[in-house]
Scaffold this motif. Structure first.
Motif, mmCIF file in Angstrom:
data_model
loop_
_atom_site.group_PDB
_atom_site.id
_atom_site.type_symbol
_atom_site.label_atom_id
_atom_site.label_comp_id
_atom_site.label_asym_id
_atom_site.label_seq_id
_atom_site.Cartn_x
_atom_site.Cartn_y
_atom_site.Cartn_z
ATOM 1 N N SER A 23 -43.677 -35.789 -35.137
ATOM 2 C CA SER A 23 -45.146 -35.825 -35.150
ATOM 3 C C SER A 23 -45.768 -35.122 -33.960
ATOM 4 N N GLY A 24 -44.956 -34.815 -32.940
ATOM 5 C CA GLY A 24 -45.489 -34.205 -31.735
ATOM 6 C C GLY A 24 -45.918 -35.211 -30.690
ATOM 7 N N GLU A 25 -45.782 -36.504 -31.011
ATOM 8 C CA GLU A 25 -46.087 -37.514 -30.004
ATOM 9 C C GLU A 25 -45.191 -37.325 -28.779
ATOM 10 N N LEU A 26 -43.950 -36.925 -29.038
ATOM 11 C CA LEU A 26 -43.044 -36.459 -27.988
ATOM 12 C C LEU A 26 -42.935 -34.955 -28.156
ATOM 13 N N PRO A 27 -43.661 -34.175 -27.360
ATOM 14 C CA PRO A 27 -43.712 -32.725 -27.578
ATOM 15 C C PRO A 27 -42.457 -32.012 -27.086
ATOM 16 N N GLU A 28 -42.325 -30.761 -27.476
ATOM 17 C CA GLU A 28 -41.201 -29.937 -27.034
ATOM 18 C C GLU A 28 -41.101 -29.966 -25.511
ATOM 19 N N GLY A 29 -39.896 -30.175 -25.028
ATOM 20 C CA GLY A 29 -39.669 -30.176 -23.588
ATOM 21 C C GLY A 29 -39.895 -31.513 -22.916
ATOM 22 N N ALA A 30 -40.489 -32.479 -23.626
ATOM 23 C CA ALA A 30 -40.744 -33.787 -23.024
ATOM 24 C C ALA A 30 -39.420 -34.448 -22.653
ATOM 25 N N VAL A 31 -39.385 -35.049 -21.469
ATOM 26 C CA VAL A 31 -38.189 -35.743 -20.996
ATOM 27 C C VAL A 31 -38.352 -37.231 -21.289
ATOM 28 N N LEU A 32 -37.331 -37.827 -21.901
ATOM 29 C CA LEU A 32 -37.387 -39.245 -22.251
ATOM 30 C C LEU A 32 -36.836 -40.082 -21.099
ATOM 31 N N ASP A 33 -37.621 -41.039 -20.677
ATOM 32 C CA ASP A 33 -37.157 -42.016 -19.687
ATOM 33 C C ASP A 33 -36.475 -43.133 -20.476
ATOM 34 N N LEU A 34 -35.154 -43.066 -20.579
ATOM 35 C CA LEU A 34 -34.444 -43.994 -21.450
ATOM 36 C C LEU A 34 -34.572 -45.439 -20.993
ATOM 37 N N ARG A 35 -34.591 -45.658 -19.694
ATOM 38 C CA ARG A 35 -34.710 -47.037 -19.215
ATOM 39 C C ARG A 35 -36.082 -47.609 -19.571
ATOM 40 N N ALA A 36 -37.119 -46.807 -19.370
ATOM 41 C CA ALA A 36 -38.465 -47.274 -19.731
ATOM 42 C C ALA A 36 -38.587 -47.453 -21.234
ATOM 43 N N LEU A 37 -37.966 -46.557 -21.977
ATOM 44 C CA LEU A 37 -38.009 -46.640 -23.429
ATOM 45 C C LEU A 37 -37.271 -47.883 -23.921
ATOM 46 N N GLY A 38 -36.141 -48.176 -23.293
ATOM 47 C CA GLY A 38 -35.394 -49.380 -23.654
ATOM 48 C C GLY A 38 -36.203 -50.637 -23.406
ATOM 49 N N ALA A 39 -36.917 -50.658 -22.275
ATOM 50 C CA ALA A 39 -37.759 -51.810 -21.970
ATOM 51 C C ALA A 39 -38.909 -51.927 -22.969
ATOM 52 N N LEU A 61 -33.185 -33.606 -30.157
ATOM 53 C CA LEU A 61 -33.032 -33.970 -28.755
ATOM 54 C C LEU A 61 -31.800 -33.303 -28.158
ATOM 55 N N ASP A 62 -31.766 -33.268 -26.833
ATOM 56 C CA ASP A 62 -30.594 -32.781 -26.116
ATOM 57 C C ASP A 62 -30.501 -33.554 -24.808
ATOM 58 N N SER A 63 -29.315 -33.631 -24.271
ATOM 59 C CA SER A 63 -29.103 -34.309 -22.990
ATOM 60 C C SER A 63 -28.304 -33.398 -22.083
ATOM 61 N N ARG A 64 -28.795 -33.211 -20.876
ATOM 62 C CA ARG A 64 -28.117 -32.355 -19.894
ATOM 63 C C ARG A 64 -28.097 -33.043 -18.540
ATOM 64 N N GLN A 65 -27.048 -32.774 -17.790
ATOM 65 C CA GLN A 65 -27.006 -33.280 -16.418
ATOM 66 C C GLN A 65 -28.151 -32.675 -15.618
ATOM 67 N N LYS A 66 -28.724 -33.470 -14.773
ATOM 68 C CA LYS A 66 -29.832 -33.096 -13.883
ATOM 69 C C LYS A 66 -31.174 -32.967 -14.618
ATOM 70 N N ARG A 67 -31.142 -32.741 -15.932
ATOM 71 C CA ARG A 67 -32.400 -32.652 -16.667
ATOM 72 C C ARG A 67 -32.679 -33.919 -17.460
ATOM 73 N N GLY A 68 -31.656 -34.603 -17.907
ATOM 74 C CA GLY A 68 -31.823 -35.823 -18.678
ATOM 75 C C GLY A 68 -31.913 -35.542 -20.166
ATOM 76 N N THR A 69 -32.542 -36.454 -20.896
ATOM 77 C CA THR A 69 -32.699 -36.341 -22.344
ATOM 78 C C THR A 69 -34.092 -35.791 -22.638
ATOM 79 N N PHE A 70 -34.134 -34.730 -23.430
ATOM 80 C CA PHE A 70 -35.424 -34.059 -23.660
ATOM 81 C C PHE A 70 -35.524 -33.578 -25.099
ATOM 82 N N VAL A 71 -36.770 -33.281 -25.521
ATOM 83 C CA VAL A 71 -37.045 -32.780 -26.861
ATOM 84 C C VAL A 71 -36.770 -31.285 -26.903
ATOM 85 N N ARG A 72 -35.957 -30.893 -27.864
ATOM 86 C CA ARG A 72 -35.593 -29.478 -27.982
ATOM 87 C C ARG A 72 -36.730 -28.675 -28.615
ATOM 88 N N PRO A 73 -36.764 -27.355 -28.398
ATOM 89 C CA PRO A 73 -37.782 -26.516 -29.040
ATOM 90 C C PRO A 73 -37.706 -26.637 -30.560
#
Length: 243
Positions: A23-39, A61-73
């Motif tokens: 839906s775009g609520e999480l736009p391209e490139g947005a980084v997910l804070d997994l701990r906050a999301l879990g809470a 989605l994708d996950s990378r070291q130093k960048r975290g989990t983010f929305v792919r293009p």
């Protein structure tokens, strides 16, 4: 909730995050804070990580070291994945999805109908008739009706006698089901059978020109219905034949 509704907490999180991305609520490139999301969602990190893996497999989605989990293009999303199609169809992306689907079908299905008129077998004709009968019987059930409609179009592609055309159902199927549910939920009394019957009659008489013309007419009516439903403002109630 959707296809994952019966899969417990993990399924619920896949559905929720998939819809937020599509839906775009999480736009391209947005980084997910997994701990906050879990809470926020009241789930464990293991559930979140497994859900992220599912969505990564769908290209969202994708996950990378130093960048975290983010929305792919968006260009990397698996746009033909049935879940991705469904999530797009349930959000603000519906109009674009349905317009793209209409253009794709207009390129493929009239040609398939032309070939099918020349090459169909008696068995394939009977299979198409059976699918049409199921469409008539399921008019009050949008999801069951959509599946019967999909079967008609799959059978028609197969009747073309072209193996590559037959496999185009993989491109058409996810969006077609969502298109049918959208249209027939809005107007359950609509009767799609006559437009399909015209195609079937042309196949039966082996009239390639009539089969192609009937399919073009069917698709044009289908596209017009969806445009009315996805346009801003109230949708008119004069819809008649749909596919």
């Amino acid at each position: 909730m959707g296809a994952y509704a019966g899969r417990g907490v993990h399924g619920r999180i896949v559905e929720l995050l998939g819809r937020r991305v599509a839906s775009g609520e999480l736009p391209e490139g947005a980084v997910l804070d997994l701990r906050a999301l879990g809470a926020e969602l009241g789930v464990s990190m293991s559930v979140l990580r497994e859900s992220v893996r599912v969505l990564a497999a769908k290209g969202l989605l994708d996950s990378r070291q130093k960048r975290g989990t983010f929305v792919r293009p968006r260009a990397q999303w698996h746009l033909l994945d049935a879940d991705v199609v469904r999530w797009r169809a349930s959000g603000d992306d519906t109009a674009r999805l349905m317009a793209d689907l209409a253009e794709l079908r207009a390129l493929v299905e009239p040609a398939a109908a032309r070939y099918a008129a020349r090459r169909r077998t008696g068995t394939q004709l009977a299979e198409l008739e059976d699918a049409l009968d199921r469409m008539a019987r399921t008019r009050g059930d949008p999801r069951a009706h959509a599946l019967a409609d999909l079967e008609f179009h799959r059978r028609l592609l197969a009747a073309s006698g072209n193996e590559l055309l037959a496999r185009m159902d993989l491109l058409v199927a996810p969006g077609l089901v969502e298109r049918d549910v959208l249209v027939h939920s809005a107007d359950p009394a609509a009767d799609p059978v006559p437009a399909h019957r015209a195609v079937l009659d042309a196949l039966r008489s082996r009239d390639a020109d009539a089969a192609e013309a009937a399919m073009r007419a069917l698709l044009a009516a289908s596209d017009a219905d969806v445009r009315r439903l996805t346009a801003p403002g109230p949708a008119p109630s004069d819809r008649k034949d749909r596919t």
